[in-house]
Motif scaffolding. Structure first.
Motif, PDB file in Angstrom:
ATOM      1  N   ALA A   1       0.828  -1.208   0.000  1.00 53.28           N
ATOM      2  CA  ALA A   1       0.000   0.000   0.000  1.00 53.28           C
ATOM      3  C   ALA A   1       0.862   1.257   0.000  1.00 53.28           C
ATOM      4  N   LEU A   2       1.894   1.284   0.819  1.00 48.53           N
ATOM      5  CA  LEU A   2       2.802   2.435   0.860  1.00 48.53           C
ATOM      6  C   LEU A   2       3.489   2.636  -0.488  1.00 48.53           C
ATOM      7  N   GLU A   3       3.926   1.544  -1.094  1.00 54.57           N
ATOM      8  CA  GLU A   3       4.587   1.640  -2.395  1.00 54.57           C
ATOM      9  C   GLU A   3       3.623   2.114  -3.476  1.00 54.57           C
ATOM     10  N   GLU A   4       2.410   1.602  -3.463  1.00 52.71           N
ATOM     11  CA  GLU A   4       1.421   2.016  -4.468  1.00 52.71           C
ATOM     12  C   GLU A   4       1.103   3.501  -4.354  1.00 52.71           C
ATOM     13  N   LYS A   5       1.124   4.010  -3.143  1.00 52.91           N
ATOM     14  CA  LYS A   5       0.846   5.431  -2.944  1.00 52.91           C
ATOM     15  C   LYS A   5       2.098   6.301  -3.106  1.00 52.91           C
ATOM     16  N   GLY A   6       3.241   5.662  -3.291  1.00 55.63           N
ATOM     17  CA  GLY A   6       4.475   6.415  -3.485  1.00 55.63           C
ATOM     18  C   GLY A   6       4.916   7.195  -2.265  1.00 55.63           C
ATOM     19  N   LEU A   7       4.662   6.651  -1.081  1.00 51.72           N
ATOM     20  CA  LEU A   7       4.982   7.360   0.153  1.00 51.72           C
ATOM     21  C   LEU A   7       6.352   6.935   0.689  1.00 51.72           C
ATOM     22  N   PRO A   8       7.146   7.879   1.156  1.00 56.58           N
ATOM     23  CA  PRO A   8       8.432   7.519   1.762  1.00 56.58           C
ATOM     24  C   PRO A   8       8.220   6.917   3.148  1.00 56.58           C
ATOM     25  N   TYR A   9       8.985   5.879   3.441  1.00 53.85           N
ATOM     26  CA  TYR A   9       8.857   5.222   4.739  1.00 53.85           C
ATOM     27  C   TYR A   9      10.122   4.426   5.016  1.00 53.85           C
ATOM     28  N   GLU A  10      10.301   4.085   6.272  1.00 55.55           N
ATOM     29  CA  GLU A  10      11.382   3.207   6.689  1.00 55.55           C
ATOM     30  C   GLU A  10      10.765   1.961   7.308  1.00 55.55           C
ATOM     31  N   THR A  11      11.525   0.874   7.322  1.00 56.70           N
ATOM     32  CA  THR A  11      11.061  -0.340   7.996  1.00 56.70           C
ATOM     33  C   THR A  11      11.997  -0.669   9.146  1.00 56.70           C
TER      34      THR A  11
ATOM     35  N   ILE B   1      -4.166   0.476   9.298  1.00 57.55           N
ATOM     36  CA  ILE B   1      -3.099   1.276   8.690  1.00 57.55           C
ATOM     37  C   ILE B   1      -3.455   1.645   7.249  1.00 57.55           C
ATOM     38  N   CYS B   2      -3.921   0.670   6.476  1.00 52.91           N
ATOM     39  CA  CYS B   2      -4.264   0.957   5.081  1.00 52.91           C
ATOM     40  C   CYS B   2      -5.402   1.960   4.974  1.00 52.91           C
ATOM     41  N   ALA B   3      -6.399   1.832   5.845  1.00 53.71           N
ATOM     42  CA  ALA B   3      -7.504   2.797   5.844  1.00 53.71           C
ATOM     43  C   ALA B   3      -7.016   4.181   6.250  1.00 53.71           C
ATOM     44  N   TYR B   4      -6.101   4.233   7.209  1.00 52.61           N
ATOM     45  CA  TYR B   4      -5.518   5.502   7.625  1.00 52.61           C
ATOM     46  C   TYR B   4      -4.749   6.149   6.477  1.00 52.61           C
ATOM     47  N   LEU B   5      -3.933   5.367   5.799  1.00 49.51           N
ATOM     48  CA  LEU B   5      -3.158   5.908   4.675  1.00 49.51           C
ATOM     49  C   LEU B   5      -4.076   6.459   3.597  1.00 49.51           C
ATOM     50  N   GLU B   6      -5.191   5.786   3.357  1.00 50.61           N
ATOM     51  CA  GLU B   6      -6.145   6.256   2.349  1.00 50.61           C
ATOM     52  C   GLU B   6      -6.743   7.596   2.745  1.00 50.61           C
ATOM     53  N   ARG B   7      -6.986   7.791   4.030  1.00 50.00           N
ATOM     54  CA  ARG B   7      -7.598   9.037   4.476  1.00 50.00           C
ATOM     55  C   ARG B   7      -6.606  10.198   4.407  1.00 50.00           C
ATOM     56  N   VAL B   8      -5.363   9.963   4.779  1.00 47.77           N
ATOM     57  CA  VAL B   8      -4.403  11.065   4.818  1.00 47.77           C
ATOM     58  C   VAL B   8      -3.677  11.268   3.489  1.00 47.77           C
ATOM     59  N   HIS B   9      -3.663  10.219   2.656  1.00 47.42           N
ATOM     60  CA  HIS B   9      -3.034  10.314   1.328  1.00 47.42           C
ATOM     61  C   HIS B   9      -3.991   9.677   0.318  1.00 47.42           C
ATOM     62  N   PRO B  10      -5.054  10.386  -0.057  1.00 47.68           N
ATOM     63  CA  PRO B  10      -6.137   9.766  -0.827  1.00 47.68           C
ATOM     64  C   PRO B  10      -5.803   9.395  -2.271  1.00 47.68           C
ATOM     65  N   ALA B  11      -4.705   9.911  -2.804  1.00 54.94           N
ATOM     66  CA  ALA B  11      -4.373   9.592  -4.191  1.00 54.94           C
ATOM     67  C   ALA B  11      -3.006   8.908  -4.257  1.00 54.94           C
ATOM     68  N   PRO B  12      -2.921   7.858  -5.083  1.00 52.19           N
ATOM     69  CA  PRO B  12      -4.006   7.193  -5.813  1.00 52.19           C
ATOM     70  C   PRO B  12      -4.898   6.391  -4.868  1.00 52.19           C
ATOM     71  N   ALA B  13      -6.173   6.351  -5.189  1.00 54.45           N
ATOM     72  CA  ALA B  13      -7.143   5.693  -4.318  1.00 54.45           C
ATOM     73  C   ALA B  13      -6.973   4.178  -4.358  1.00 54.45           C
ATOM     74  N   LEU B  14      -7.014   3.555  -3.197  1.00 52.21           N
ATOM     75  CA  LEU B  14      -6.954   2.101  -3.098  1.00 52.21           C
ATOM     76  C   LEU B  14      -8.301   1.499  -2.702  1.00 52.21           C
ATOM     77  N   TYR B  15      -9.271   2.341  -2.401  1.00 51.24           N
ATOM     78  CA  TYR B  15     -10.618   1.893  -2.044  1.00 51.24           C
ATOM     79  C   TYR B  15     -11.605   2.451  -3.067  1.00 51.24           C
ATOM     80  N   PRO B  16     -12.562   1.651  -3.538  1.00 50.07           N
ATOM     81  CA  PRO B  16     -13.527   2.135  -4.540  1.00 50.07           C
ATOM     82  C   PRO B  16     -14.489   3.169  -3.969  1.00 50.07           C
ATOM     83  N   GLN B  17     -14.973   4.032  -4.835  1.00 47.08           N
ATOM     84  CA  GLN B  17     -15.988   5.005  -4.443  1.00 47.08           C
ATOM     85  C   GLN B  17     -17.389   4.405  -4.502  1.00 47.08           C
ATOM     86  N   ASP B  18     -17.634   3.530  -5.477  1.00 46.68           N
ATOM     87  CA  ASP B  18     -18.951   2.912  -5.607  1.00 46.68           C
ATOM     88  C   ASP B  18     -19.261   2.087  -4.357  1.00 46.68           C
TER      89      ASP B  18
END
Length: 203
Positions: free
Chosen positions: A18-28, A65-82
């Motif tokens: 999810a982090l990679e799909e959204k292109g967000l920087p992170y550490e592990t 975590i994935c739902a949180y990432l979608e809310r704070v970084h909505p694009a690209p969307a990983l959850y459908p609108q329909d």
């Protein structure tokens, strides 16, 4: 952001994708759920992983975590609108996190984690017991994967991330999906694992 967890965990892998799909920087940072150390319990009272730290905020549980990432970084969307697709996506995520995880997890533990990480002999009889349940998972996925695309829903999203993160564990113990019996599922797995986000999470 910092993501805590063990590399073989499908739930850790799910969040990384999810982090990679959204292109967000992170550490592990490697953090195993056994034993329940004070460090782990300070981050998650149940002592599970993965855990995300975003500044001062600590977010446990892969779905949260994935739902949180979608809310704070909505694009690209990983959850459908329909609404119907949204419900389907949430159910498929839940199916992956429960039924698929509960089937593949014990095999992964006995055939990979115990020998490779804990340097113990795995219980191969137990692994085979759960391996016998894999066809039920494949049958269900075969009934859901469309014939004309490599995503569960019209757009790639959380359902594919959750399912793909679990199926990717098959590679850790050399399990292939029989393409003659489950052609759509085998194709779907190959397509997901060819995505850059999956390649990074699986490296």
């Amino acid at each position: 952001m910092k993501l805590y967890g063990p590399m073989p965990s499908p739930f850790f892998r799910k969040v990384r994708i999810a982090l990679e799909e959204k292109g967000l920087p992170y550490e592990t940072e490697r953090l195993v759920p056994v034993p329940k150390t004070p460090e782990l319990l300070a981050l998650h009272p149940i002592g599970k992983v993965p855990i995300l730290r975003d500044g001062d905020l600590v977010v446990p549980d892969s779905s949260v975590i994935c739902a949180y990432l979608e809310r704070v970084h909505p694009a690209p969307a990983l959850y459908p609108q329909d609404p119907a697709d949204f419900a389907a996506a949430l159910f498929l995520e839940e199916y992956a996190d429960t039924r698929i995880a509960e089937t593949i997890g014990p095999i992964l533990f006995e055939r990979f984690i115990r020998p490779e990480i804990f340097h113990q002999e795995g219980d191969l009889a137990r692994a085979e017991e759960y391996r016998a349940k894999l066809p039920d998972v494949y049958d269900y996925l075969e009934s859901r994967v469309p014939a004309d695309r490599d995503t569960m829903l019209p757009r790639f999203g959380i359902a594919d991330i959750a399912i793909g993160a679990q199926l990717a564990g098959l590679g850790l113990f050399g399990e292939e999906i029989d393409a003659a019996r489950w052609p759509r599922t085998a194709r779907y797995r190959r397509a997901l694992e060819s995505r850059p986000s999956f390649k990074t999470a699986l490296a």
